[in-house]
Structures are given as C-alpha cells and as structure tokens.
Design a protein around this motif. Structure first.
Motif, PDB file in Angstrom:
ATOM      1  N   PRO A 188       0.797  -1.228   0.000  1.00 43.56           N
ATOM      2  CA  PRO A 188       0.000   0.000   0.000  1.00 43.56           C
ATOM      3  C   PRO A 188       0.832   1.281   0.000  1.00 43.56           C
ATOM      4  CG  PRO A 188      -0.022  -0.993   2.183  1.00 43.56           C
ATOM      5  CD  PRO A 188       0.672  -1.957   1.277  1.00 43.56           C
ATOM      6  N   ASP A 189       2.117   1.185   0.412  1.00 43.68           N
ATOM      7  CA  ASP A 189       2.981   2.363   0.505  1.00 43.68           C
ATOM      8  C   ASP A 189       4.383   1.964   0.044  1.00 43.68           C
ATOM      9  OD1 ASP A 189       4.645   4.479   1.293  1.00 43.68           O
ATOM     10  OD2 ASP A 189       3.463   4.909   3.082  1.00 43.68           O
ATOM     11  N   LEU A 190       4.874   2.621  -1.022  1.00 44.90           N
ATOM     12  CA  LEU A 190       6.182   2.260  -1.570  1.00 44.90           C
ATOM     13  C   LEU A 190       7.325   2.475  -0.593  1.00 44.90           C
ATOM     14  CD1 LEU A 190       6.052   3.567  -5.266  1.00 44.90           C
ATOM     15  CD2 LEU A 190       5.820   1.216  -4.450  1.00 44.90           C
ATOM     16  N   SER A 191       7.156   3.372   0.380  1.00 44.13           N
ATOM     17  CA  SER A 191       8.245   3.635   1.320  1.00 44.13           C
ATOM     18  C   SER A 191       8.573   2.421   2.181  1.00 44.13           C
ATOM     19  CB  SER A 191       7.908   4.828   2.215  1.00 44.13           C
ATOM     20  OG  SER A 191       6.881   4.494   3.139  1.00 44.13           O
ATOM     21  N   SER A 192       7.659   1.470   2.272  1.00 43.60           N
ATOM     22  CA  SER A 192       7.902   0.274   3.092  1.00 43.60           C
ATOM     23  C   SER A 192       8.954  -0.634   2.472  1.00 43.60           C
ATOM     24  CB  SER A 192       6.601  -0.506   3.290  1.00 43.60           C
ATOM     25  OG  SER A 192       6.134  -1.025   2.052  1.00 43.60           O
ATOM     26  N   ILE A 193       9.249  -0.430   1.199  1.00 38.19           N
ATOM     27  CA  ILE A 193      10.254  -1.238   0.515  1.00 38.19           C
ATOM     28  C   ILE A 193      11.599  -0.536   0.659  1.00 38.19           C
ATOM     29  CG2 ILE A 193      10.883  -2.381  -1.620  1.00 38.19           C
ATOM     30  CD1 ILE A 193       8.149  -3.182  -0.342  1.00 38.19           C
ATOM     31  N   GLN A 194      12.567  -1.198   1.290  1.00 39.31           N
ATOM     32  CA  GLN A 194      13.845  -0.582   1.626  1.00 39.31           C
ATOM     33  C   GLN A 194      15.042  -1.236   0.946  1.00 39.31           C
ATOM     34  OE1 GLN A 194      14.290   2.152   4.164  1.00 39.31           O
ATOM     35  NE2 GLN A 194      12.167   2.380   3.499  1.00 39.31           N
ATOM     36  N   GLU A 195      14.867  -2.423   0.372  1.00 40.67           N
ATOM     37  CA  GLU A 195      15.992  -3.152  -0.207  1.00 40.67           C
ATOM     38  C   GLU A 195      16.109  -2.852  -1.700  1.00 40.67           C
ATOM     39  OE1 GLU A 195      18.249  -4.973   1.387  1.00 40.67           O
ATOM     40  OE2 GLU A 195      17.258  -4.472   3.280  1.00 40.67           O
ATOM     41  N   THR A 196      17.264  -2.327  -2.106  1.00 41.32           N
ATOM     42  CA  THR A 196      17.465  -2.098  -3.527  1.00 41.32           C
ATOM     43  C   THR A 196      17.452  -3.427  -4.273  1.00 41.32           C
ATOM     44  OG1 THR A 196      19.857  -2.144  -3.200  1.00 41.32           O
ATOM     45  CG2 THR A 196      18.804   0.004  -3.196  1.00 41.32           C
ATOM     46  N   GLY A 197      16.892  -3.385  -5.450  1.00 38.95           N
ATOM     47  CA  GLY A 197      16.741  -4.601  -6.229  1.00 38.95           C
ATOM     48  C   GLY A 197      15.428  -5.314  -5.988  1.00 38.95           C
ATOM     49  N   ALA A 198      14.661  -4.866  -4.988  1.00 33.51           N
ATOM     50  CA  ALA A 198      13.356  -5.478  -4.732  1.00 33.51           C
ATOM     51  C   ALA A 198      12.496  -5.357  -5.985  1.00 33.51           C
ATOM     52  CB  ALA A 198      12.678  -4.805  -3.549  1.00 33.51           C
ATOM     53  N   THR A 199      11.905  -6.476  -6.400  1.00 32.52           N
ATOM     54  CA  THR A 199      11.174  -6.535  -7.661  1.00 32.52           C
ATOM     55  C   THR A 199       9.766  -7.054  -7.439  1.00 32.52           C
ATOM     56  OG1 THR A 199      13.204  -6.867  -8.936  1.00 32.52           O
ATOM     57  CG2 THR A 199      11.145  -7.552  -9.963  1.00 32.52           C
TER      58      THR A 199
END
Length: 453
Positions: A263-274
């Motif tokens: 629901p919120d892109l900020s929750s994704i912190q790992e580069t390369g997450a796809t």
C-alpha cells in the motif's frame, strides 16, 4: 550528515560532498552512451561573480533573469524558474521551454497574452527562449499563461512540452476563475499552435512530472503529495497513441498503479526489490469533482501510495520515477531520503533501483533528489531539493557521485543562510550545453565545457 558538516564539505569542493548511493546505479543509464569512468571533473571553483561555482574548464552564461524584460515586449521575465526542456530547431537553433511555479503570491507573474491564457487570475505558466547556433538568446516570449504552480512536466516524442500544474485549487479558491490541477501542451516554436487548453482526461491532481513511452504512446505521471493521503503513480492510455501535436486532446483512460500487497512504496527498503504482475486500476473520477483522486475508492484491494513523487523520465525501454523522501512522522510506512524506481511495461515489473538514507550509505537529512536527467556523456544529473548550499550532482555508472555545480545566490541572511535551489536541468540536443534553472531568484544558466572528456 549535519548541515554544518555539509556546508564545510561544499565549501572545500570535496568530490561527492560525502554522498554515496546504494543500489544498481547502472540501471539508470540504459540506452545512453558509456558513462564517465572517473569521479567527476574536479573540485568546484568559487565564482568571482557569486552566481555559480563550476569545475575547472567549465563556464556559464546567464541566459535570462527574473525581472528582466522579455524580448517579446510582453512584460517581465516571471519568477520561480522550475522544470525545463530543450528542443532542436532549424539552422542549429535551440528552443527552451521553462516553467514558472507561480502561486497567487508570486512576485512577478507570467504576463497574460491573447490566445495563450487559460485563467487570467493565474500567475503561472511557461516562457520560451530561442537560442542561435552560438548560444545567444535571440527570442524570449510567453508560451502559456494563466495557469498555476507549473512545477515540472516533460517532453513528448513529437517535440512539444507538457507542463504540469502542482495544485488542486478549484474555481473560487485563491481568486481563480477556473479549476486548476491539469496538464497543458506547449509548442516551443509557436505556442499559439497549442494555446492554453487543459488536457482534462489526464486527470486533475497535484501533477509533478511526466514521461512518454515512445513506442506505445502511454504517458506516465507523478503526483507530488507530501501530506496524507500521499500521491499515486499514473499512466494515461491515449485514444491516439500514435501521438502528434494536439493528439492528447482526443482523450483517453487514466489509471493508477497498484503493487499487490504494497500500500505504501516507502515500506520497501531493499534495492533490487522486484514486483511482478503490476496492476493498473481505472481512476473512478479523473476530474476529482468531489474527492481528490488519491483519496478515491479503488476497491477492496486499495491502491499504492508514495510520499513526494517527483521526477520522471523514460530511459531505454522503461520509465523511471523518483520519490524524493518519506517521513514516518508524517504518515509514511518508513523513512527514506530518496528512492528511484523503474517500471518495465513489457514485463509489468517494478524494481527499486536506488535508495538514499537514512539507513543506507546516503546520510542526507533534509536533502533529497528532485529533478533528474540523463547526460549525453553517459551520466545522470540530479538537482537536490533541501537546505544549505544547493548543488547539481553528477552520478557515474559505477555509482560515484560528484558535484557539478553549486549555487552562490544567497537569498537568506548571514545568520540564517538560504540558497535558491536548482531545477529543470536538461541538455542541448547536441549534448554540448547543460541548461539549468535557479528557482529563486529566477535565473537560467547555460553551462559549457569538456562534457565528453
């Protein structure tokens, strides 16, 4: 990094000003020339005229400055220089289209001109400069007027500029006589060809930037909302995907991106997450007649939000977009000081390419990426959006970051210094000149030097 340490590094001209990126930086250069194989062009040298510090071998020219008279005689050069693009003209000429992010409080409005004015009470708009083959300004005129808070936008494959209003003010608000929050098309050569017609089907919201898929004709749009509910990432499916000046007036379908389970892109912190199988959901009410789009009902699964969505550009076969920052104290799911995302429409795949602090190598509280562009030398140019002395940074394919320019226009006081931020960085069609704006006081620079060294 504290502001004090940051300013010391800036004054010393230290390469990179202590900045590093985490993530697959090479992803940003798809489709460009080979990236610079070194960390920049050397330290920034103090400008004796107190305007713009550059590396040795580079020089600048002031093309236009707030308060000067427009060469057309239509009035003064307006305030608040923002997004900009350069277009090739005949006989080696270059046409620059420049946004003016003017609110109702703007010091110098864009002059109203017959045939180019949307709402006579709006103070924003665009101006267009024409440069000869030697880089001299031979023309400067109003390109569109009567709009509001023209922040960024983007060029089209057919050679026009889409200018974006970063506001949702309705008629009757702040004295406006018409609704605002639209995209307008601007012809850089003859603005009367495009006039002042809002592209209403592309949505009414706090627009920031756009990027056009040159093969499919799809237009991607970012929404700059830093307070909840945060903005969305959109795509516009035009009825005339073949494009061409005026084609977007035919309308189309506006959709918003849904990342399943996010629901919120900020929750994704790992580069390369796809994320595969990205969904696009029709916007219920693109004109936001009763409720802002980002707060509308997108069904049981909801929609994906992100704080402060700003820069957007097309590179290779993908669209890249920037979230300048996310603050959990303001309602974001997590904190960061900048993310760059890549969306591959053929694969329907979204990837987090770059992350800026606070839990990475980039420790830049209050400093965030804003306008970005690809440089002909194979690098990336980034205008920062923060406090202290303002920079344009370059980034190599290896992730090395170096200062390309530093503003010297102090608009604050000795006790509380404040510098005008950079915006609208872009390159001439031949790649020999970088154009960039200082927001306040509004100034447009042309920077030349050994770009292909």
């Amino acid at each position: 990094m504290s502001a004090t340490r940051r300013e010391v590094l800036a004054r010393s001209g230290a390469l990179g000003v202590g900045i590093a990126f985490t993530g697959a930086v090479s992803e940003l250069f798809t489709g460009t020339a080979a990236a610079l194989g070194h960390s920049g062009y050397g330290p920034l040298l103090p400008d004796p005229d107190g305007l713009l510090d550059l590396p040795k071998g580079f020089r600048y020219r002031v093309l236009s400055r707030e308060g000067d008279e427009l060469r057309s005689g239509e009035g003064q050069v307006p305030s608040n220089h923002d997004g900009m693009a350069a277009f090739a003209g005949r006989d080696g000429r270059v046409h620059l289209v420049r946004n003016h992010e003017n609110r109702v409080t703007a010091k110098i409005p864009v002059p109203t001109v017959d045939g180019l004015t949307y709402d006579p009470t709006g103070k924003g708009g665009c101006t267009a400069l024409t440069l000869d083959r030697r880089g001299n300004v031979v023309g400067e005129r109003v390109a569109i007027a009567g709009t509001a808070v023209n922040c960024a936008g983007g060029p089209t494959p057919w050679g026009t500029w889409l200018t974006c209003e970063e506001t949702e003010d309705r008629a009757g608000t702040n004295g406006y006589t018409k609704d605002h929050g639209f995209i307008f098309e601007v012809d850089p050569v003859d603005p009367l060809r495009t006039g002042a017609v809002p592209l209403t089907a592309m949505g009414r919201f706090q627009h920031e930037a756009i990027a056009v898929d040159p093969k499919r004709g799809v237009v991607y749009e970012t929404e700059d909302a830093f307070l909840k509910p945060f903005g969305l990432f959109y795509r516009f499916l035009p009825k005339k995907p073949e494009g061409g000046r005026g084609s977007l007036r035919a309308g189309g379908r506006l959709q918003a991106m849904r990342v399943p389970g996010v629901p919120d892109l900020s929750s994704i912190q790992e580069t390369g997450a796809t994320f595969d199988h990205i969904e696009w959901v029709d916007v219920p009410d693109p004109l936001a007649t009763g409720t802002p789009i980002r707060d509308q009902d997108f069904g049981r699964k909801g929609i994906t939000h992100a704080q402060k969505l700003e820069g957007c550009y097309w590179g290779g076969s993908c669209v890249y977009f920037v979230s300048s920052f996310a603050h959990s104290a303001e309602g974001s799911a997590a904190d960061h000081y900048g993310q760059i995302w890549r969306y591959d429409p053929a694969a329907r795949r979204l990837t987090l390419v770059i992350v800026f602090g606070p839990d990475t190598d980039v420790q830049l509280p209050g400093e965030s990426p804003d306008n970005i562009c690809l440089a002909p030398s194979g690098g990336l140019m980034v205008c920062e959006d923060g406090n202290g002395a303002q920079h344009v940074f370059g980034v190599t394919r290896r992730g090395e970051v170096y200062p390309m320019a530093r503003g010297r226009q102090n608009i604050g006081t000795a006790d509380e210094p404040e510098w005008g931020e950079f915006a609208g960085v872009t390159f001439s069609p031949d790649g020999k000149t970088m154009y960039v704006n200082c927001y306040t006081p509004g100034t447009t620079f042309a920077v030349t030097g050994p770009w292909r060294r």
